[in-house]
Design a protein around this motif. Structure first.
Motif, mmCIF file in Angstrom:
data_model
loop_
_atom_site.group_PDB
_atom_site.id
_atom_site.type_symbol
_atom_site.label_atom_id
_atom_site.label_comp_id
_atom_site.label_asym_id
_atom_site.label_seq_id
_atom_site.Cartn_x
_atom_site.Cartn_y
_atom_site.Cartn_z
ATOM 1 N N ASP A 115 0.837 -1.129 -0.040
ATOM 2 C CA ASP A 115 0.024 -0.007 -0.019
ATOM 3 C C ASP A 115 0.900 1.393 -0.109
ATOM 4 O O ASP A 115 1.400 1.799 1.051
ATOM 5 C CB ASP A 115 -0.899 -0.123 1.151
ATOM 6 C CG ASP A 115 -2.238 1.003 1.177
ATOM 7 O OD1 ASP A 115 -1.937 1.988 0.579
ATOM 8 O OD2 ASP A 115 -3.093 0.882 2.032
ATOM 9 N N ALA A 116 0.813 1.799 -0.865
ATOM 10 C CA ALA A 116 1.762 3.121 -1.339
ATOM 11 C C ALA A 116 1.049 4.361 -0.129
ATOM 12 O O ALA A 116 2.085 5.169 0.277
ATOM 13 C CB ALA A 116 1.597 3.551 -2.706
ATOM 14 N N LYS A 117 -0.048 4.509 -0.248
ATOM 15 C CA LYS A 117 -0.605 5.411 0.833
ATOM 16 C C LYS A 117 -0.125 5.385 2.134
ATOM 17 O O LYS A 117 0.080 6.035 3.052
ATOM 18 C CB LYS A 117 -2.132 5.607 0.625
ATOM 19 C CG LYS A 117 -2.895 6.682 1.631
ATOM 20 C CD LYS A 117 -4.286 6.339 1.459
ATOM 21 C CE LYS A 117 -4.967 7.714 2.319
ATOM 22 N NZ LYS A 117 -6.310 7.566 2.178
ATOM 23 N N TYR A 118 -0.340 3.887 2.646
ATOM 24 C CA TYR A 118 -0.042 3.560 3.744
ATOM 25 C C TYR A 118 1.392 3.721 4.100
ATOM 26 O O TYR A 118 2.052 4.324 5.249
ATOM 27 C CB TYR A 118 -0.109 1.938 4.137
ATOM 28 C CG TYR A 118 0.143 1.506 5.520
ATOM 29 C CD1 TYR A 118 -0.613 1.384 6.847
ATOM 30 C CD2 TYR A 118 1.642 0.648 5.688
ATOM 31 C CE1 TYR A 118 -0.037 1.050 7.888
ATOM 32 C CE2 TYR A 118 1.772 0.215 6.606
ATOM 33 C CZ TYR A 118 1.207 0.335 7.918
ATOM 34 O OH TYR A 118 1.468 -0.323 9.167
ATOM 35 N N ARG A 119 2.319 3.638 3.170
ATOM 36 C CA ARG A 119 3.710 3.799 3.099
ATOM 37 C C ARG A 119 4.152 5.270 3.379
ATOM 38 O O ARG A 119 5.124 5.575 4.240
ATOM 39 C CB ARG A 119 4.687 3.127 1.850
ATOM 40 C CG ARG A 119 5.832 3.123 1.837
ATOM 41 C CD ARG A 119 6.548 2.231 0.834
ATOM 42 N NE ARG A 119 5.984 2.521 -0.487
ATOM 43 C CZ ARG A 119 5.314 1.616 -1.276
ATOM 44 N NH1 ARG A 119 4.965 0.638 -0.461
ATOM 45 N NH2 ARG A 119 5.062 1.862 -2.501
ATOM 46 N N LYS A 120 3.510 5.933 2.400
ATOM 47 C CA LYS A 120 3.726 7.619 2.811
ATOM 48 C C LYS A 120 3.357 8.051 3.955
ATOM 49 O O LYS A 120 4.153 9.001 4.680
ATOM 50 C CB LYS A 120 3.003 8.125 1.481
ATOM 51 C CG LYS A 120 3.098 9.618 1.457
ATOM 52 C CD LYS A 120 2.346 10.436 0.271
ATOM 53 C CE LYS A 120 2.396 11.863 0.246
ATOM 54 N NZ LYS A 120 1.689 12.424 -0.815
ATOM 55 N N GLU A 121 2.273 7.652 4.669
ATOM 56 C CA GLU A 121 1.957 8.219 5.906
ATOM 57 C C GLU A 121 2.777 7.953 6.812
ATOM 58 O O GLU A 121 3.209 8.331 7.823
ATOM 59 C CB GLU A 121 0.590 7.816 6.259
ATOM 60 C CG GLU A 121 -0.581 8.324 5.376
ATOM 61 C CD GLU A 121 -2.083 7.929 5.740
ATOM 62 O OE1 GLU A 121 -2.026 6.637 6.671
ATOM 63 O OE2 GLU A 121 -2.831 8.147 5.242
ATOM 64 N N ALA A 122 3.224 6.364 6.865
ATOM 65 C CA ALA A 122 4.142 5.816 7.848
ATOM 66 C C ALA A 122 5.570 6.291 7.858
ATOM 67 O O ALA A 122 6.247 6.530 8.825
ATOM 68 C CB ALA A 122 4.182 4.253 7.485
#
Length: 464
Positions: A51-58
């Motif tokens: 998940d790219a969105k999850y990665r960006k937020e993390a």
């Protein structure tokens, strides 16, 4: 030790990786008040890869957010390596979570629920250690025996772990059964390994940090819950809770994060205030808040309500522990959350179970005169109690008022406060109606015919 001293700067005051709690705004607030090393929240390696969105937020961070360690959980060495390679340019080290005791870790088969699979754990640590350009660290919990804990720590060191964090509690010590962490295990592990060791558990004040380092001889001390209830802990101060709350919200405006994170932090900062009955509505408002602006308003509302007490303009009477002369901190100051000891909790649960079993066996209730009340009548009485605007009747026998002419309970809607039989007689003799018992003109005619038949039958029997 070179990595510990040169790259990390030899930190002694460390904020733990906390799910939904150690995000960027909170890390920045903690660093401002003494934290020397921070971790990201626990990140799920499989989701981080997919998940790219999850990665960006993390991976949200900034220049002031250093040194930083990113923590991953998982049970597949290949997936964890892929996640670590995606994250290594954003941190100083990668931490492997081998200590989470929660139910979600059990369902996902990671965290402390891998500590019995030493081959798999060794494979994960060695795979990441050989392929990543940043050091690999581990966070674990102790076993029941000191010997097994030392053996496990030694295995991780040989597999490539560069820094070991040891939580002095077992996998089963969580929630109401948390209890105290045992620093003896940390001390013995520190003697057995050559890598830096961080102690985790029992850190609520600055004095705890000093005592822990003297007892265990570890390199650093990590705190989680103590930091959440008082982010000024490392400065050994207890500020009014609205100060860190408003500072944190200012950081949230600059570095946005999910509202659930914000709500969780404010509930902990305001914990002791929100437990006061006078703040019940504010507690509900905080749980229902859906914007940063509402969180600001709630924080300012509590500040305006208690700032005069804090400044000494008004007198706060509850300064002593009931029945003692021990001084207690006022509820508006940031302070630790103290749980009930596990043995007391177990005793309390057992007492409640016994009470429930007794109630289940009896399934009967008594009124004020000691007469039995049925379960159906008890439900009705409870419904009456939940409606304070209606005056509850005095109960006797079956729980209702007595009929005016006999000992039977009166009808609830009877105009004359009689039971059904007495009401029929009264309506017949006095030519009355009772809508509550549905006794009307037609009913009285039927009753008249009934009495005529009864008298005729009586006369016949007398003649015979």
């Amino acid at each position: 030790m070179d990595f510990w001293n040169n790259t990390l700067g030899g930190p002694t005051k460390i904020v733990a990786p906390m799910v939904d709690a150690s995000e960027l705004p909170w890390r920045l607030l903690s660093r401002k008040y003494g934290a020397e090393l921070c971790y990201t929240p626990m990140l799920h390696s499989a989701m981080f890869v997919k998940d790219a969105k999850y990665r960006k937020e993390a991976l949200a961070t900034c220049e002031e957010d250093k040194p930083l360690i990113i923590q991953f959980c998982g049970n597949d060495p290949k997936i964890m390596l892929e996640a670590a390679l995606l994250a290594e340019d954003h941190c100083c080290a990668i931490d492997i979570n081998l200590g989470c005791p929660q139910a979600i870790a059990k369902r996902g088969h990671y965290g402390a629920y891998l500590q019995d699979e030493w081959d798999l754990v060794s494979n994960i640590v060695s795979t990441l250690s050989k392929s990543c350009k940043v050091p690999i660290t581990c966070k674990i919990r102790r076993f029941e025996s000191v010997e097994k804990t030392i053996e496990y720590a030694t295995l991780l060191e040989k597999s490539g772990c560069k820094v070991l964090t040891l939580h002095g509690r077992t996998r089963e010590q969580k929630g109401p059964l948390t209890g105290l962490a045992d620093w003896l295990y940390v001390k013995e592990v520190k003697k057995a390994v050559k890598i830096p060791v961080i102690s985790n558990g029992n850190i609520q004040t600055m004095q705890d940090i000093t005592n822990c380092m003297e007892t265990t001889n570890c390199q650093g001390v990590m705190t989680a819950e103590g930091n959440l209830y008082n982010p000024y802990l490392f400065e050994s101060t207890w500020p009014p809770c609205w100060e860190p709350a408003l500072e944190y919200l200012d950081l949230v405006v600059k570095y946005p994060c999910p509202l659930s994170y914000i709500r969780g932090h404010l509930f902990k900062l305001f914990h002791h205030l929100l437990n006061l009955p006078e703040n019940a509505k504010t507690r509900i408002s905080l749980g229902a808040a859906k914007s940063v602006e509402q969180f600001f308003n709630i924080s300012k509302e509590l500040r305006d309500k208690y700032i005069d007490y804090h400044n000494g303009v008004k007198l706060w009477d509850e300064t002593n522990e009931p029945g003692t002369f021990n001084l207690i901190l006022p509820p508006w100051l940031c302070q630790s959350y103290i749980r009930m000891p596990p043995d007391e909790h177990v005793k309390l649960v057992e007492e409640k179970v016994k009470e429930a079993q007794c109630a289940e066996k009896k399934r009967k209730y008594l009124d004020c005169e000691g007469n039995m009340i049925s379960r159906k009548m008890m439900k009705k009485l409870r419904r009456i109690q939940r409606r304070p605007e209606k005056e509850a009747p005095s109960v006797c026998k079956k729980g209702l008022e007595k009929c005016g002419s006999c000992f039977n309970p009166q009808g609830g809607k009877c105009n004359y406060k009689l039971c059904k039989k007495c009401c029929k007689d009264k309506c017949f003799l006095e030519n009355l109606d009772c809508p509550g018992h549905r006794i009307l003109v037609k009913t009285r005619r039927e009753m008249a015919q009934f009495y005529q038949v009864e008298r005729a039958n009586t006369n016949k029997s007398v003649i015979k």
